[in-house]
Design a protein around this motif. Structure first.
Motif, PDB file in Angstrom:
ATOM      1  N   HIS A 194       0.882  -1.483   0.140  1.00 26.48           N
ATOM      2  CA  HIS A 194       0.037  -0.005  -0.041  1.00 26.48           C
ATOM      3  C   HIS A 194       0.907   1.306   0.016  1.00 26.48           C
ATOM      4  O   HIS A 194       1.925   1.162   0.426  1.00 26.48           O
ATOM      5  CB  HIS A 194      -1.063  -0.102   1.181  1.00 26.48           C
ATOM      6  CG  HIS A 194      -2.103  -1.027   1.214  1.00 26.48           C
ATOM      7  ND1 HIS A 194      -1.778  -2.313   1.503  1.00 26.48           N
ATOM      8  CD2 HIS A 194      -3.488  -0.856   0.869  1.00 26.48           C
ATOM      9  CE1 HIS A 194      -2.979  -3.108   1.191  1.00 26.48           C
ATOM     10  NE2 HIS A 194      -3.799  -2.237   0.953  1.00 26.48           N
ATOM     11  N   CYS A 195       0.344   2.213  -0.694  1.00 24.99           N
ATOM     12  CA  CYS A 195       0.961   3.766  -0.546  1.00 24.99           C
ATOM     13  C   CYS A 195       0.806   4.045   0.700  1.00 24.99           C
ATOM     14  O   CYS A 195       0.409   3.838   1.637  1.00 24.99           O
ATOM     15  CB  CYS A 195       0.666   4.665  -1.742  1.00 24.99           C
ATOM     16  SG  CYS A 195      -0.891   5.386  -1.321  1.00 24.99           S
ATOM     17  N   LYS A 196       2.004   5.337   0.986  1.00 27.46           N
ATOM     18  CA  LYS A 196       2.150   5.867   2.400  1.00 27.46           C
ATOM     19  C   LYS A 196       1.586   7.286   2.039  1.00 27.46           C
ATOM     20  O   LYS A 196       0.953   7.707   3.016  1.00 27.46           O
ATOM     21  CB  LYS A 196       3.500   6.047   2.693  1.00 27.46           C
ATOM     22  CG  LYS A 196       4.191   4.752   3.222  1.00 27.46           C
ATOM     23  CD  LYS A 196       5.444   5.005   3.518  1.00 27.46           C
ATOM     24  CE  LYS A 196       6.370   3.693   2.995  1.00 27.46           C
ATOM     25  NZ  LYS A 196       7.805   4.218   2.808  1.00 27.46           N
ATOM     26  N   GLY A 197       1.407   7.868   0.864  1.00 28.84           N
ATOM     27  CA  GLY A 197       1.301   9.430   0.798  1.00 28.84           C
ATOM     28  C   GLY A 197      -0.061   9.790   0.579  1.00 28.84           C
ATOM     29  O   GLY A 197      -0.990   8.843   0.465  1.00 28.84           O
ATOM     30  N   GLY A 198      -0.390  10.987   0.458  1.00 30.83           N
ATOM     31  CA  GLY A 198      -1.629  11.552   0.073  1.00 30.83           C
ATOM     32  C   GLY A 198      -2.775  11.105   1.042  1.00 30.83           C
ATOM     33  O   GLY A 198      -2.741  10.923   2.240  1.00 30.83           O
ATOM     34  N   PRO A 201      -4.123   5.130   2.594  1.00 25.08           N
ATOM     35  CA  PRO A 201      -3.333   4.133   1.766  1.00 25.08           C
ATOM     36  C   PRO A 201      -4.064   3.418   0.356  1.00 25.08           C
ATOM     37  O   PRO A 201      -5.157   3.001   0.978  1.00 25.08           O
ATOM     38  CB  PRO A 201      -2.773   3.247   2.685  1.00 25.08           C
ATOM     39  CG  PRO A 201      -3.695   3.107   3.889  1.00 25.08           C
ATOM     40  CD  PRO A 201      -4.287   4.416   3.887  1.00 25.08           C
ATOM     41  N   HIS A 202      -3.522   3.667  -0.552  1.00 27.40           N
ATOM     42  CA  HIS A 202      -4.099   2.978  -1.720  1.00 27.40           C
ATOM     43  C   HIS A 202      -3.454   1.696  -1.966  1.00 27.40           C
ATOM     44  O   HIS A 202      -2.306   1.578  -1.668  1.00 27.40           O
ATOM     45  CB  HIS A 202      -4.054   3.697  -2.926  1.00 27.40           C
ATOM     46  CG  HIS A 202      -4.704   5.166  -2.888  1.00 27.40           C
ATOM     47  ND1 HIS A 202      -3.822   6.284  -2.960  1.00 27.40           N
ATOM     48  CD2 HIS A 202      -5.813   5.409  -2.743  1.00 27.40           C
ATOM     49  CE1 HIS A 202      -4.478   7.436  -2.736  1.00 27.40           C
ATOM     50  NE2 HIS A 202      -5.857   6.953  -2.640  1.00 27.40           N
ATOM     51  N   GLU A 203      -4.095   0.752  -2.491  1.00 22.12           N
ATOM     52  CA  GLU A 203      -3.504  -0.689  -2.644  1.00 22.12           C
ATOM     53  C   GLU A 203      -2.429  -0.614  -3.943  1.00 22.12           C
ATOM     54  O   GLU A 203      -2.851   0.135  -4.798  1.00 22.12           O
ATOM     55  CB  GLU A 203      -4.337  -1.751  -3.148  1.00 22.12           C
ATOM     56  CG  GLU A 203      -3.961  -3.213  -2.641  1.00 22.12           C
ATOM     57  CD  GLU A 203      -4.827  -4.082  -2.943  1.00 22.12           C
ATOM     58  OE1 GLU A 203      -4.452  -5.357  -3.121  1.00 22.12           O
ATOM     59  OE2 GLU A 203      -6.028  -4.058  -3.114  1.00 22.12           O
ATOM     60  N   VAL A 224       5.338   4.588  -8.332  1.00 22.00           N
ATOM     61  CA  VAL A 224       4.439   5.609  -8.033  1.00 22.00           C
ATOM     62  C   VAL A 224       2.933   5.139  -7.825  1.00 22.00           C
ATOM     63  O   VAL A 224       2.717   4.259  -8.722  1.00 22.00           O
ATOM     64  CB  VAL A 224       4.645   6.956  -8.976  1.00 22.00           C
ATOM     65  CG1 VAL A 224       3.890   7.972  -8.560  1.00 22.00           C
ATOM     66  CG2 VAL A 224       5.824   7.173  -9.138  1.00 22.00           C
ATOM     67  N   CYS A 225       2.206   5.629  -6.852  1.00 19.70           N
ATOM     68  CA  CYS A 225       0.604   5.217  -6.784  1.00 19.70           C
ATOM     69  C   CYS A 225       0.020   6.292  -7.810  1.00 19.70           C
ATOM     70  O   CYS A 225       0.176   7.559  -7.595  1.00 19.70           O
ATOM     71  CB  CYS A 225       0.432   5.506  -5.339  1.00 19.70           C
ATOM     72  SG  CYS A 225      -1.498   5.440  -5.079  1.00 19.70           S
ATOM     73  N   ARG A 226      -0.859   5.762  -8.790  1.00 18.20           N
ATOM     74  CA  ARG A 226      -1.254   6.696  -9.543  1.00 18.20           C
ATOM     75  C   ARG A 226      -2.445   7.316  -8.973  1.00 18.20           C
ATOM     76  O   ARG A 226      -2.895   8.632  -9.264  1.00 18.20           O
ATOM     77  CB  ARG A 226      -2.093   5.900 -10.536  1.00 18.20           C
ATOM     78  CG  ARG A 226      -1.034   5.180 -11.682  1.00 18.20           C
ATOM     79  CD  ARG A 226      -2.123   4.565 -12.617  1.00 18.20           C
ATOM     80  NE  ARG A 226      -1.191   3.642 -13.549  1.00 18.20           N
ATOM     81  CZ  ARG A 226      -0.523   4.276 -14.486  1.00 18.20           C
ATOM     82  NH1 ARG A 226      -0.589   5.544 -14.940  1.00 18.20           N
ATOM     83  NH2 ARG A 226       0.401   3.428 -15.295  1.00 18.20           N
ATOM     84  N   ALA A 227      -3.265   6.947  -7.713  1.00 12.51           N
ATOM     85  CA  ALA A 227      -4.456   7.459  -7.153  1.00 12.51           C
ATOM     86  C   ALA A 227      -3.718   8.790  -6.486  1.00 12.51           C
ATOM     87  O   ALA A 227      -4.233   9.985  -6.582  1.00 12.51           O
ATOM     88  CB  ALA A 227      -4.946   6.461  -6.066  1.00 12.51           C
ATOM     89  N   CYS A 228      -2.540   8.809  -5.902  1.00  9.06           N
ATOM     90  CA  CYS A 228      -1.942   9.782  -5.118  1.00  9.06           C
ATOM     91  C   CYS A 228      -1.424  11.054  -5.979  1.00  9.06           C
ATOM     92  O   CYS A 228      -1.791  12.105  -5.886  1.00  9.06           O
ATOM     93  CB  CYS A 228      -0.781   9.425  -4.356  1.00  9.06           C
ATOM     94  SG  CYS A 228      -1.191   8.252  -2.950  1.00  9.06           S
ATOM     95  N   GLU A 229      -1.016  10.475  -7.268  1.00  7.95           N
ATOM     96  CA  GLU A 229      -0.445  11.139  -8.305  1.00  7.95           C
ATOM     97  C   GLU A 229      -1.734  12.246  -8.843  1.00  7.95           C
ATOM     98  O   GLU A 229      -1.500  13.268  -8.876  1.00  7.95           O
ATOM     99  CB  GLU A 229       0.238  10.426  -9.458  1.00  7.95           C
ATOM    100  CG  GLU A 229       0.725  11.168 -10.595  1.00  7.95           C
ATOM    101  CD  GLU A 229       2.377  11.516 -10.020  1.00  7.95           C
ATOM    102  OE1 GLU A 229       2.644  11.775  -8.742  1.00  7.95           O
ATOM    103  OE2 GLU A 229       3.286  11.746 -10.909  1.00  7.95           O
TER     104      GLU A 229
HETATM  105 ZN   LIG Z   1      -1.837   6.401  -2.926  1.00  9.23          ZN
END
Ligand SMILES: [Zn+2]
Length: 244
Positions: A194-198, A201-203, A224-229
């Protein structure tokens, strides 16, 4: 009076070239080019002729040379046809050649065939290593699948790579290898799920991730997590609107 051949003088050559220029109706290209094209062709014909040519013969040779020269120039500058009404680079072929990206499907096909052909020439021991790495996408997992120690596996891969590259680049010498093929970012730390940012967490699924290009050869870029981007770019747009 310098005689060139068959009793024709330099002055005759000049006269005949001028007449040839007048007889060419295309009037394309500049006077100098037309005159020079006719002059060279007439001179050449005169020197090569075994029987004395008539002035009419020579004039014909002259204007035909002009016509040819003009046609070649029109072709070179990509005019659609030879009648002079179309502009530079109006020909379809010319535009295809200079502006469209070349499509060469055969290159990909030839490479795919070559991979198979070269692999059959590599001894089983090393080919197994290549196949295991292709299947597992990870050095340790591939080594485990063959029941090998990590160092043994990488040594086999190194031999396989050398043999493969030698044939891939044959008859030229393979260029030196750069960088290290790692496949994964770190061996001691598993890939993040899972991502850490924004607003996460997104998978970190394959669909939700991409890798940034890495300027170092042979290295993989950051995941890079697309959702956070997407969130970040929304914020940037909002900030720009506020500032405007
Ligand atoms: Zn994310």
């Amino acid at each position: 009076m310098t005689t060139i051949a068959h009793g024709y003088t330099m002055r005759d050559l000049d006269q005949l070239s001028k007449i040839a220029c007048r007889q060419d109706r295309s009037l394309a290209s500049d006077a100098d080019t037309r005159y020079n094209a006719a002059w060279s062709a007439i001179a050449e014909h005169l020197c090569a002729a075994e029987e004395p040519p008539t002035p009419h013969d020579l004039i014909t040779v002259g204007w035909q040379a002009i016509y040819r020269e003009v046609r070649e120039m029109r072709h070179m500058f990509g005019h659609r046809d030879k009648d002079g009404t179309n502009e530079v680079a109006s020909s379809q072929r010319y535009r295809q050649y200079w502006t469209l990206l070349p499509e060469r499907p055969e290159e990909g096909i030839v490479e795919r065939i070559a991979v198979g052909q070269i692999l059959t020439t590599i001894p089983d021991l090393y080919r197994e290593a290549v196949v295991a790495l292709a299947v597992h996408g990870d050095y340790q997992a591939a080594a485990n699948s063959l029941g090998l120690k990590y160092v043994t596996f990488t040594a086999r891969m190194s031999v396989a790579r050398k043999q493969f590259r030698a044939q891939w680049f044959a008859p030229e010498t393979a260029p030196p290898m750069k960088g290290t093929d790692r496949r994964i970012g770190s061996r001691s730390k598993p890939l993040a799920t899972h991502c850490k940012g924004g607003r996460g967490p997104h998978e970190m699924t394959p669909e939700n991730t991409y890798r940034r290009p890495n300027p170092k050869p042979g290295r993989r870029g950051e995941r890079v997590c697309r959702a956070c981007e997407a969130e970040r770019s929304k914020v940037r747009v909002a900030e720009r609107r506020k500032a405007a």
